[in-house]
Design a protein around this motif. Sequence first.
Motif, mmCIF file in Angstrom:
data_model
loop_
_atom_site.group_PDB
_atom_site.id
_atom_site.type_symbol
_atom_site.label_atom_id
_atom_site.label_comp_id
_atom_site.label_asym_id
_atom_site.label_seq_id
_atom_site.Cartn_x
_atom_site.Cartn_y
_atom_site.Cartn_z
ATOM 1 N N UNK A 171 -3.040 22.542 -4.356
ATOM 2 C CA UNK A 171 -1.839 21.706 -4.233
ATOM 3 C C UNK A 171 -1.595 21.284 -2.786
ATOM 4 N N UNK A 172 -1.989 22.163 -1.844
ATOM 5 C CA UNK A 172 -1.847 21.837 -0.423
ATOM 6 C C UNK A 172 -2.820 20.727 -0.042
ATOM 7 N N UNK A 173 -4.038 20.800 -0.562
ATOM 8 C CA UNK A 173 -5.023 19.746 -0.309
ATOM 9 C C UNK A 173 -4.521 18.418 -0.873
ATOM 10 N N UNK A 174 -4.000 18.467 -2.100
ATOM 11 C CA UNK A 174 -3.486 17.243 -2.732
ATOM 12 C C UNK A 174 -2.339 16.643 -1.928
ATOM 13 N N UNK A 175 -1.508 17.506 -1.367
ATOM 14 C CA UNK A 175 -0.394 17.043 -0.548
ATOM 15 C C UNK A 175 -0.901 16.353 0.721
ATOM 16 N N UNK A 176 -1.929 16.941 1.345
ATOM 17 C CA UNK A 176 -2.525 16.324 2.537
ATOM 18 C C UNK A 176 -3.148 14.971 2.187
ATOM 19 N N UNK A 177 -3.789 14.905 1.035
ATOM 20 C CA UNK A 177 -4.383 13.644 0.599
ATOM 21 C C UNK A 177 -3.324 12.542 0.495
ATOM 22 N N UNK A 178 -2.194 12.884 -0.110
ATOM 23 C CA UNK A 178 -1.110 11.901 -0.268
ATOM 24 C C UNK A 178 -0.584 11.458 1.085
ATOM 25 N N UNK A 179 -0.412 12.419 1.991
ATOM 26 C CA UNK A 179 0.111 12.083 3.319
ATOM 27 C C UNK A 179 -0.844 11.178 4.083
ATOM 28 N N UNK A 180 -2.159 11.474 3.979
ATOM 29 C CA UNK A 180 -3.148 10.649 4.676
ATOM 30 C C UNK A 180 -3.208 9.247 4.078
ATOM 31 N N UNK A 181 -3.084 9.167 2.767
ATOM 32 C CA UNK A 181 -3.096 7.859 2.101
ATOM 33 C C UNK A 181 -1.919 7.003 2.570
ATOM 34 N N UNK A 182 -0.772 7.637 2.750
ATOM 35 C CA UNK A 182 0.398 6.910 3.250
ATOM 36 C C UNK A 182 0.159 6.413 4.670
ATOM 37 N N UNK A 183 -0.459 7.261 5.498
ATOM 38 C CA UNK A 183 -0.697 6.886 6.895
ATOM 39 C C UNK A 183 -1.613 5.674 7.008
ATOM 40 N N UNK A 184 -2.623 5.616 6.156
ATOM 41 C CA UNK A 184 -3.578 4.519 6.254
ATOM 42 C C UNK A 184 -3.308 3.422 5.236
ATOM 43 N N UNK A 185 -2.152 3.542 4.561
ATOM 44 C CA UNK A 185 -1.646 2.479 3.683
ATOM 45 C C UNK A 185 -2.633 2.124 2.573
ATOM 46 N N UNK A 186 -3.122 3.154 1.888
ATOM 47 C CA UNK A 186 -4.001 2.924 0.754
ATOM 48 C C UNK A 186 -3.490 3.702 -0.442
ATOM 49 N N UNK A 187 -4.039 3.349 -1.591
ATOM 50 C CA UNK A 187 -3.628 4.000 -2.827
ATOM 51 C C UNK A 187 -4.870 4.453 -3.582
ATOM 52 N N UNK A 188 -4.882 5.735 -3.983
ATOM 53 C CA UNK A 188 -5.956 6.206 -4.841
ATOM 54 C C UNK A 188 -7.043 6.978 -4.131
ATOM 55 N N UNK A 189 -7.700 7.846 -4.896
ATOM 56 C CA UNK A 189 -8.747 8.704 -4.350
ATOM 57 C C UNK A 189 -9.950 7.910 -3.864
ATOM 58 N N UNK A 190 -10.268 6.826 -4.566
ATOM 59 C CA UNK A 190 -11.446 6.037 -4.199
ATOM 60 C C UNK A 190 -11.311 5.454 -2.807
ATOM 61 N N UNK A 191 -10.142 4.885 -2.505
ATOM 62 C CA UNK A 191 -9.923 4.305 -1.184
ATOM 63 C C UNK A 191 -9.946 5.358 -0.095
ATOM 64 N N UNK A 192 -9.392 6.537 -0.361
ATOM 65 C CA UNK A 192 -9.405 7.601 0.633
ATOM 66 C C UNK A 192 -10.833 8.076 0.874
ATOM 67 N N UNK A 193 -11.630 8.153 -0.170
ATOM 68 C CA UNK A 193 -13.035 8.532 -0.022
ATOM 69 C C UNK A 193 -13.772 7.501 0.817
ATOM 70 N N UNK A 194 -13.521 6.230 0.551
ATOM 71 C CA UNK A 194 -14.123 5.139 1.325
ATOM 72 C C UNK A 194 -13.769 5.272 2.810
ATOM 73 N N UNK A 195 -12.483 5.505 3.075
ATOM 74 C CA UNK A 195 -12.030 5.652 4.452
ATOM 75 C C UNK A 195 -12.703 6.859 5.115
ATOM 76 N N UNK A 196 -12.738 7.984 4.405
ATOM 77 C CA UNK A 196 -13.331 9.211 4.951
ATOM 78 C C UNK A 196 -14.805 9.027 5.268
#
Length: 204
Positions: A171-196
């Motif tokens: 749940x802590x990892x999921x929370x960090x994922x949401x926070x990072x997605x907000x920072x880089x203005x993206x939505x969804x796991x796919x976009x975060x993976x792309x960014x990473x």
Amino acid sequence: MIKLIIAEDHQALIDGMKSFLKNESDIEIVGHANDGLVLIDIVRQLKPNVVITDIRMPKCDGIIATKTIKAELPNTKVIAFSMFDHDDAISQMKEAGASGYIMKNASLQTVLEAIRAVNEGYSYFVNEAENEYETPKNELVFSSREKEILQLIAEGKSSQEIADILFIEKSTVDSHRKNMSKKIKIIGKTDLTKFALERKYDYL
């Protein structure tokens, strides 16, 4: 219908674009390639309207591939897809015949805009098009933990695997994922993976 081919050596980025574009009624992804030689081969076979190509690829880079494609199929539009916005790289792709140049940290909506623009005969270059979706790297501030998680995401780890490695709750990892997605203005796991994936080595 816009027939599109994507060339990128990170399969996850191709998958992300496929997932995003599959519901666009005017675009059909007819093929993809992970290196420049395969790109040239499938472009010859499938004759797409638009090609999105990474500049740095195995076997044959995007600049040479673009020159070859434009020499053989001048009506096919090429968009460069790059981590770098250096003027010389943009100039080289222009000289090779590219109609557009977009950054890998641009939103998928920007990718869609670029595809439609070049297909209509317009140019779409990062230093010429106003692009509110791009997120400059130097404006992003990540915590040490977020950087650790981003690195692990880039390595293909799931949230549960990341939690096990870092000895924290999923749940802590999921929370960090949401926070990072907000920072880089993206939505969804796919976009975060792309960014990473594109920032994989930035925080080592």
